[in-house]
Design a protein around this motif. Structure first.
Motif, PDB file in Angstrom:
ATOM      1  N   VAL A   5    -102.589 150.338  73.387  1.00  0.00           N
ATOM      2  CA  VAL A   5    -103.081 149.263  72.526  1.00  0.00           C
ATOM      3  C   VAL A   5    -103.012 149.758  71.086  1.00  0.00           C
ATOM      4  N   VAL A   6    -102.377 148.987  70.223  1.00  0.00           N
ATOM      5  CA  VAL A   6    -102.306 149.326  68.800  1.00  0.00           C
ATOM      6  C   VAL A   6    -103.107 148.287  68.030  1.00  0.00           C
ATOM      7  N   LEU A   7    -104.158 148.732  67.359  1.00  0.00           N
ATOM      8  CA  LEU A   7    -104.940 147.837  66.512  1.00  0.00           C
ATOM      9  C   LEU A   7    -104.598 148.180  65.069  1.00  0.00           C
ATOM     10  N   GLY A   8    -104.066 147.194  64.344  1.00  0.00           N
ATOM     11  CA  GLY A   8    -103.690 147.516  62.969  1.00  0.00           C
ATOM     12  C   GLY A   8    -103.085 146.356  62.212  1.00  0.00           C
ATOM     13  N   SER A   9    -102.436 146.703  61.125  1.00  0.00           N
ATOM     14  CA  SER A   9    -101.947 145.731  60.153  1.00  0.00           C
ATOM     15  C   SER A   9    -100.545 145.249  60.463  1.00  0.00           C
ATOM     16  N   LEU A  10    -100.270 144.040  59.992  1.00  0.00           N
ATOM     17  CA  LEU A  10     -98.925 143.464  60.024  1.00  0.00           C
ATOM     18  C   LEU A  10     -98.646 142.923  58.626  1.00  0.00           C
ATOM     19  N   ASN A  11     -97.622 143.455  57.979  1.00  0.00           N
ATOM     20  CA  ASN A  11     -97.289 143.056  56.612  1.00  0.00           C
ATOM     21  C   ASN A  11     -95.824 142.680  56.498  1.00  0.00           C
ATOM     22  N   ALA A  12     -95.537 141.736  55.617  1.00  0.00           N
ATOM     23  CA  ALA A  12     -94.164 141.481  55.190  1.00  0.00           C
ATOM     24  C   ALA A  12     -93.940 142.262  53.899  1.00  0.00           C
ATOM     25  N   ASP A  13     -92.920 143.100  53.864  1.00  0.00           N
ATOM     26  CA  ASP A  13     -92.601 143.886  52.673  1.00  0.00           C
ATOM     27  C   ASP A  13     -91.535 143.155  51.863  1.00  0.00           C
ATOM     28  N   LEU A  14     -91.889 142.730  50.656  1.00  0.00           N
ATOM     29  CA  LEU A  14     -90.976 142.009  49.770  1.00  0.00           C
ATOM     30  C   LEU A  14     -90.463 143.003  48.735  1.00  0.00           C
ATOM     31  N   VAL A  15     -89.211 143.400  48.871  1.00  0.00           N
ATOM     32  CA  VAL A  15     -88.672 144.501  48.074  1.00  0.00           C
ATOM     33  C   VAL A  15     -87.649 143.996  47.061  1.00  0.00           C
ATOM     34  N   VAL A  16     -87.917 144.256  45.783  1.00  0.00           N
ATOM     35  CA  VAL A  16     -87.003 143.908  44.697  1.00  0.00           C
ATOM     36  C   VAL A  16     -86.476 145.201  44.082  1.00  0.00           C
ATOM     37  N   SER A  17     -85.158 145.328  43.983  1.00  0.00           N
ATOM     38  CA  SER A  17     -84.547 146.492  43.340  1.00  0.00           C
ATOM     39  C   SER A  17     -84.146 146.126  41.913  1.00  0.00           C
ATOM     40  N   VAL A  18     -84.521 146.978  40.966  1.00  0.00           N
ATOM     41  CA  VAL A  18     -84.233 146.730  39.548  1.00  0.00           C
ATOM     42  C   VAL A  18     -83.746 148.023  38.903  1.00  0.00           C
ATOM     43  N   LYS A 130    -109.198 147.251  78.291  1.00  0.00           N
ATOM     44  CA  LYS A 130    -109.457 147.543  79.695  1.00  0.00           C
ATOM     45  C   LYS A 130    -108.156 147.933  80.399  1.00  0.00           C
ATOM     46  N   GLY A 131    -108.147 149.093  81.003  1.00  0.00           N
ATOM     47  CA  GLY A 131    -106.972 149.559  81.738  1.00  0.00           C
ATOM     48  C   GLY A 131    -105.941 150.260  80.898  1.00  0.00           C
ATOM     49  N   ALA A 132    -106.101 150.264  79.573  1.00  0.00           N
ATOM     50  CA  ALA A 132    -105.140 150.961  78.711  1.00  0.00           C
ATOM     51  C   ALA A 132    -105.388 152.466  78.778  1.00  0.00           C
ATOM     52  N   LYS A 133    -104.309 153.239  78.562  1.00  0.00           N
ATOM     53  CA  LYS A 133    -104.435 154.701  78.552  1.00  0.00           C
ATOM     54  C   LYS A 133    -104.757 155.235  77.164  1.00  0.00           C
ATOM     55  N   VAL A 147    -113.606 151.224  63.356  1.00  0.00           N
ATOM     56  CA  VAL A 147    -114.660 151.961  64.054  1.00  0.00           C
ATOM     57  C   VAL A 147    -115.087 151.210  65.317  1.00  0.00           C
ATOM     58  N   GLY A 148    -115.202 149.900  65.215  1.00  0.00           N
ATOM     59  CA  GLY A 148    -115.540 149.110  66.392  1.00  0.00           C
ATOM     60  C   GLY A 148    -114.486 149.225  67.469  1.00  0.00           C
ATOM     61  N   GLY A 149    -113.218 149.242  67.071  1.00  0.00           N
ATOM     62  CA  GLY A 149    -112.138 149.405  68.033  1.00  0.00           C
ATOM     63  C   GLY A 149    -112.162 150.771  68.689  1.00  0.00           C
ATOM     64  N   LEU A 150    -112.437 151.810  67.900  1.00  0.00           N
ATOM     65  CA  LEU A 150    -112.553 153.161  68.463  1.00  0.00           C
ATOM     66  C   LEU A 150    -113.674 153.219  69.499  1.00  0.00           C
ATOM     67  N   GLN A 151    -114.783 152.562  69.210  1.00  0.00           N
ATOM     68  CA  GLN A 151    -115.904 152.552  70.144  1.00  0.00           C
ATOM     69  C   GLN A 151    -115.535 151.820  71.439  1.00  0.00           C
ATOM     70  N   LEU A 152    -114.888 150.666  71.290  1.00  0.00           N
ATOM     71  CA  LEU A 152    -114.458 149.921  72.478  1.00  0.00           C
ATOM     72  C   LEU A 152    -113.500 150.740  73.326  1.00  0.00           C
ATOM     73  N   ALA A 153    -112.556 151.396  72.661  1.00  0.00           N
ATOM     74  CA  ALA A 153    -111.568 152.201  73.384  1.00  0.00           C
ATOM     75  C   ALA A 153    -112.247 153.336  74.136  1.00  0.00           C
ATOM     76  N   ARG A 154    -113.172 154.018  73.469  1.00  0.00           N
ATOM     77  CA  ARG A 154    -113.894 155.114  74.116  1.00  0.00           C
ATOM     78  C   ARG A 154    -114.686 154.621  75.331  1.00  0.00           C
ATOM     79  N   CYS A 158    -110.167 155.046  77.059  1.00  0.00           N
ATOM     80  CA  CYS A 158    -108.871 155.254  76.407  1.00  0.00           C
ATOM     81  C   CYS A 158    -108.875 156.546  75.594  1.00  0.00           C
ATOM     82  N   ILE A 159    -107.741 157.224  75.553  1.00  0.00           N
ATOM     83  CA  ILE A 159    -107.513 158.281  74.578  1.00  0.00           C
ATOM     84  C   ILE A 159    -107.333 157.606  73.228  1.00  0.00           C
ATOM     85  N   THR A 160    -108.009 158.098  72.193  1.00  0.00           N
ATOM     86  CA  THR A 160    -107.938 157.474  70.874  1.00  0.00           C
ATOM     87  C   THR A 160    -107.122 158.321  69.909  1.00  0.00           C
TER      88      THR A 160
END
Length: 305
Positions: A5-18, A130-133, A147-154, A158-160
């Motif tokens: 399980v990966v808990l984290g960010s999703l971003n669109a990277d808008l890259v302008v070269s100058v 639940k059931g994740a390694k 922190v809440g996710g770490l607690q749930l995983a523990r 789950c290995i964190t």
């Protein structure tokens, strides 16, 4: 259910070269523009799936084209995205990146939906642990959610794994919930409150890592770029060396490392061998341009090893 399980960010990277960045009030012509799928969470989920892991992503996006693109990218490598929900009235997280001809960049990050992934939202996702390694975290979502996710995983056995990036101070509460902490040198310096740099010796790095074990961290896997990595635990110290490659683009290399490490651990690979696998994956990624586009498959990594 997925192994990782990966808990984290999703971003669109808008890259302008100058050729050069504009001064205040100035307009300059750009050389190119591109949109890339990013965010440390999405990158690590993508990498773990590319390396053979069964992965579920937890996060938030806006109901817009950027969010749909990010979900499509993850689905293309088999990441389960049922835990990535759209939040109405909020944009998907974006990073606006201006890159000058000499390589200097200026980045503005708008967290968007990532910042709205609050502990109340996390409660809706508790069943995914639940059931994740393993559960993999970074610091581009609100700290209380991490922190809440770490607690749930523990609680669910789950290995964190925590990638403490972007660098910020962490208290004992968060660190005590981490089985594997994977800082780079600057992050290790901040967390250990020690002076570290590219010229720091292995002994200095190990001493800094050992200081974090006193806060309850299980193991510290320090990422050292072209110098490889050092795995520090109460049982001892192990050095892992990176493969020498012609570096093209280091973007996302740390995320590739973390995803590969998680994927290997989920298959029952011993920590030291998993770290070697991760170093090989990251070495391959820096020899290619881009972030997610540069991440190798598990077959490529095993062949390189």
């Amino acid at each position: 259910m997925s192994d990782i399980v990966v808990l984290g960010s999703l971003n669109a990277d808008l890259v302008v070269s100058v050729d050069r960045a504009p001064a205040a009030g100035e307009t300059v012509p750009g050389r190119s523009f591109a949109v890339f799928n990013g965010g440390k969470g999405a990158n690590q989920a993508f990498a773990a799936a590319r390396m053979g892991g069964e992965v579920a992503m937890l996060g938030r996006v806006g109901d817009d084209a950027y969010g749909r693109g990010l979900l499509g990218s993850l689905e293309s490598v088999g990441v389960a995205v049922e835990g990535v929900r759209c939040i109405e009235g909020v944009t998907t997280g974006v990073a606006s990146i201006t890159v000058e001809a000499g390589g200097e960049n200026r980045i503005v990050v708008v967290p968007g939906a990532n910042g709205a992934y609050c502990p109340v939202e996390l409660e809706r996702d508790a069943a995914f642990f639940k059931g994740a390694k393993l559960a993999l975290f970074q610091l581009e979502t609100p700290l209380e959610t991490v922190v809440g996710g770490l607690q749930l995983a523990r609680e669910r056995g789950c290995i964190t794994i925590l990638d403490p990036a972007p660098a910020r101070e962490l208290g004992e509460e968060a660190l005590s919930l981490v089985d594997y902490l994977t800082p780079n040198l600057s992050e290790l310096a901040l967390l250990s409150q020690r002076e570290l740099g590219e010229e720091s010796s292995a002994a200095e790095i190990v001493a800094a890592a050992k200081s974090l074990l006193d806060y309850g961290v299980g193991k510290v896997l320090a990422k050292l770029g072209e110098r490889g990595a050092i795995l520090v635990s109460r049982q001892g110290v192990e050095r892992v060396y990176a493969v020498s490659v012609r570096a093209v683009d280091s973007t996302g290399a740390g995320d590739c490392f973390n995803g590969a490490f998680a994927a290997a651990l989920s298959r029952g690979v011993a920590p030291l061998e998993a770290a070697r696998f991760a170093c090989m994956a990251a070495s391959i990624s820096v020899s290619r341009a881009g972030a997610q586009d540069s991440f190798p498959s598990v077959e490529e990594v095993l062949k390189g090893a």
